[in-house]
Motif scaffolding. Structure first.
Motif, mmCIF file in Angstrom:
data_model
loop_
_atom_site.group_PDB
_atom_site.id
_atom_site.type_symbol
_atom_site.label_atom_id
_atom_site.label_comp_id
_atom_site.label_asym_id
_atom_site.label_seq_id
_atom_site.Cartn_x
_atom_site.Cartn_y
_atom_site.Cartn_z
ATOM 1 N N ALA A 263 48.882 22.344 51.507
ATOM 2 C CA ALA A 263 47.979 21.505 52.294
ATOM 3 C C ALA A 263 46.534 21.958 52.187
ATOM 4 O O ALA A 263 45.653 21.348 52.787
ATOM 5 C CB ALA A 263 48.424 21.517 53.756
ATOM 6 N N SER A 264 46.287 23.032 51.431
ATOM 7 C CA SER A 264 44.933 23.569 51.287
ATOM 8 C C SER A 264 44.373 23.219 49.916
ATOM 9 O O SER A 264 45.105 22.794 49.015
ATOM 10 C CB SER A 264 44.942 25.088 51.473
ATOM 11 O OG SER A 264 45.475 25.446 52.729
ATOM 12 N N VAL A 265 43.058 23.412 49.768
ATOM 13 C CA VAL A 265 42.432 23.198 48.461
ATOM 14 C C VAL A 265 41.560 24.395 48.125
ATOM 15 O O VAL A 265 40.982 25.037 49.001
ATOM 16 C CB VAL A 265 41.584 21.908 48.409
ATOM 17 C CG1 VAL A 265 42.445 20.682 48.568
ATOM 18 C CG2 VAL A 265 40.482 21.937 49.455
ATOM 19 N N LEU A 266 41.479 24.694 46.822
ATOM 20 C CA LEU A 266 40.571 25.702 46.298
ATOM 21 C C LEU A 266 39.733 25.057 45.209
ATOM 22 O O LEU A 266 40.134 24.037 44.616
ATOM 23 C CB LEU A 266 41.314 26.919 45.748
ATOM 24 C CG LEU A 266 41.782 27.960 46.776
ATOM 25 C CD1 LEU A 266 43.062 27.489 47.460
ATOM 26 C CD2 LEU A 266 42.029 29.304 46.107
ATOM 27 N N ILE A 267 38.574 25.634 44.926
ATOM 28 C CA ILE A 267 37.690 25.133 43.889
ATOM 29 C C ILE A 267 37.481 26.224 42.844
ATOM 30 O O ILE A 267 37.238 27.386 43.194
ATOM 31 C CB ILE A 267 36.337 24.691 44.476
ATOM 32 C CG1 ILE A 267 36.544 23.510 45.423
ATOM 33 C CG2 ILE A 267 35.355 24.304 43.377
ATOM 34 C CD1 ILE A 267 35.280 23.082 46.157
ATOM 35 N N ALA A 268 37.602 25.850 41.577
ATOM 36 C CA ALA A 268 37.367 26.781 40.468
ATOM 37 C C ALA A 268 36.245 26.236 39.592
ATOM 38 O O ALA A 268 36.052 25.030 39.483
ATOM 39 C CB ALA A 268 38.634 26.970 39.641
ATOM 40 N N ARG A 269 35.505 27.144 38.979
ATOM 41 C CA ARG A 269 34.451 26.749 38.043
ATOM 42 C C ARG A 269 34.850 27.214 36.641
ATOM 43 O O ARG A 269 35.258 28.365 36.453
ATOM 44 C CB ARG A 269 33.111 27.378 38.434
ATOM 45 C CG ARG A 269 32.020 27.118 37.399
ATOM 46 C CD ARG A 269 30.679 27.721 37.772
ATOM 47 N NE ARG A 269 30.039 26.935 38.831
ATOM 48 C CZ ARG A 269 30.002 27.287 40.095
ATOM 49 N NH1 ARG A 269 30.544 28.440 40.481
ATOM 50 N NH2 ARG A 269 29.424 26.519 40.994
ATOM 51 N N LEU A 270 34.714 26.334 35.670
ATOM 52 C CA LEU A 270 34.960 26.687 34.283
ATOM 53 C C LEU A 270 34.114 25.799 33.384
ATOM 54 O O LEU A 270 33.609 24.764 33.815
ATOM 55 C CB LEU A 270 36.439 26.589 33.916
ATOM 56 C CG LEU A 270 37.113 25.208 33.936
ATOM 57 C CD1 LEU A 270 38.431 25.288 33.173
ATOM 58 C CD2 LEU A 270 37.399 24.749 35.349
ATOM 59 N N THR A 271 33.952 26.223 32.137
ATOM 60 C CA THR A 271 33.146 25.429 31.219
ATOM 61 C C THR A 271 33.902 24.173 30.807
ATOM 62 O O THR A 271 35.139 24.118 30.857
ATOM 63 C CB THR A 271 32.784 26.235 29.971
ATOM 64 O OG1 THR A 271 33.995 26.533 29.243
ATOM 65 C CG2 THR A 271 32.048 27.524 30.326
ATOM 66 N N LYS A 272 33.154 23.151 30.401
ATOM 67 C CA LYS A 272 33.799 21.929 29.915
ATOM 68 C C LYS A 272 34.663 22.220 28.700
ATOM 69 O O LYS A 272 35.722 21.616 28.520
ATOM 70 C CB LYS A 272 32.733 20.883 29.564
ATOM 71 C CG LYS A 272 32.058 20.253 30.781
ATOM 72 C CD LYS A 272 31.052 19.197 30.374
ATOM 73 C CE LYS A 272 31.744 17.978 29.785
ATOM 74 N NZ LYS A 272 30.775 16.887 29.489
#
Length: 370
Positions: free
Chosen positions: A336-345
């Motif tokens: 029920a939770s969300v996380l955000i990740a950053r990565l290159t295209k």
């Protein structure tokens, strides 16, 4: 101008909410906002210096008088067109950056002085505020013999003792050093847990926002860029709100396990859990954790030969270009939770990541808001 009429204009519209619309023009700054704020919990007015946070708070208190203003509090009309309920008739408590205590009076005398002209206040309200903020040992002292954190606790008690229905705080921790901030933050959490009134809190400190806010309003140059419940708003990929240098989410968690051998503790949230360094916290303790996008990596399958021990399986919920065209933000639903990740295209393309795909997240570190 405020003060001409004395009726409150009670209606059944917007009961429980704060509806505010102000247009205040100055030579170098214009405040132009239209807000509906919840009638309970802590709403943080967040943004850089000069964004209009304090001006908005002063408009709600009636200390600023914009020509174009509309304000209803729990169905009561406080401002509309030419009508403006004067500040002294608004059921508010106000805590400023500086405690502004009378230096020649003791703590108790300062608290009693604030009640002299308030016919609604009762001795029991003052006693309750003193107990809530643990001021009994300080009552006989003069302000010169108090720490900065203690002075602010007195100022908070003074604001509570008048039985406010709305509590306003203008960066009450801004003048305190780190140690004094940590001393007073638990008392602010105590206010949150014990008071059944809304609290509007001005801040530009991301740690205060992550720890205290139920609702957030992001201001910039006198305008609202984003607003909403904190946990939901931070999880939106297009939000301009960043707590610190990076995008990220705040999760409500609980200490669920202590590993004495490795000095670790497990923090469980709705959908998963993460390990972090052990702190002096009991099992079952509720707290918030801040997880930044830069501390989350994405894999197609679980990793068995990595130093990162926190691995969570989830489903890609949304994707968006970050502030740089070569970088993406990936929102992943974990239970029920969300996380955000950053990565290159390029990484996203190489891994073939698409919305709806199952992925594994590696969480390098978390920040505890306690």
């Amino acid at each position: 101008m405020c003060g001409a009429r004395n009726q409150t204009g009670v209606t059944d519209m917007g009961m429980g909410e704060i509806q505010a619309r102000f247009h205040l023009a100055r030579p170098s700054f214009t405040l132009d906002v239209d807000l509906t704020l919840p009638g309970r919990g802590i709403t943080v007015l967040f943004g850089p210096s000069g964004s209009g946070k304090t001006t908005l708070l002063r408009c709600i208190a009636g200390l600023e008088q914009p020509r174009e203003g509309y304000l209803r509090f729990q169905g009561e009309r406080w401002q509309e067109d030419a009508y403006c309920l004067p500040t002294h008739r608004r059921p508010i408590g106000y805590v400023f950056q500086e405690a502004s205590l009378f230096p020649h009076l003791t703590v108790l005398e300062n608290l009693r002085f604030g009640l002299r002209r308030n016919t609604q206040a009762r001795p029991a309200d003052l006693e309750a505020a003193i107990a809530l903020l643990e001021l009994t040992p300080l009552l006989g002292r003069n302000p010169a013999n108090l720490s900065g954190g203690e002075r602010q606790r007195v100022a908070m008690a003074r604001a509570l003792a008048v039985r406010p229905r709305l509590l306003l705080m203008d960066e009450p921790l801004a003048a305190l050093d780190y140690a004094r901030k940590q001393e007073i933050l638990p008392y602010l959490e105590r206010l949150h847990d014990n008071l059944d009134i809304p609290l509007l809190y001005v801040s530009h400190a991301h740690d205060e926002v992550a720890r205290l806010a139920d609702h957030i309003v992001m201001l910039q140059a006198g305008r609202v860029l984003a607003q909403g419940p904190l946990l939901e708003t931070l999880a939106q990929l297009d939000t301009p709100i960043r707590l610190g240098e990076d995008s990220g989410v705040v999760l409500q968690a609980q200490v669920s396990e202590l590993d004495q051998e490795w000095h670790l503790m497990r923090l469980a949230f709705d959908g998963g859990s993460v390990w972090t360094r052990q702190r002096d916290l009991p099992l079952g303790r509720q707290l918030r954790v801040h997880i930044q996008a830069r501390d989350v990596s994405v894999a197609i399958r679980p990793q068995t030969d990595s130093s990162i021990q926190n691995q969570l399986q989830g489903v890609v919920d949304a994707m968006a270009i970050d502030t740089h065209p070569g970088v993406m933000l990936i929102r992943v639903k974990v239970g029920a939770s969300v996380l955000i990740a950053r990565l290159t295209k390029r990484s996203a393309s190489t891994l073939g990541i698409t919305v709806g795909q199952s992925v594994w997240l590696q969480v390098k570190s978390v920040a505890l808001m306690e």
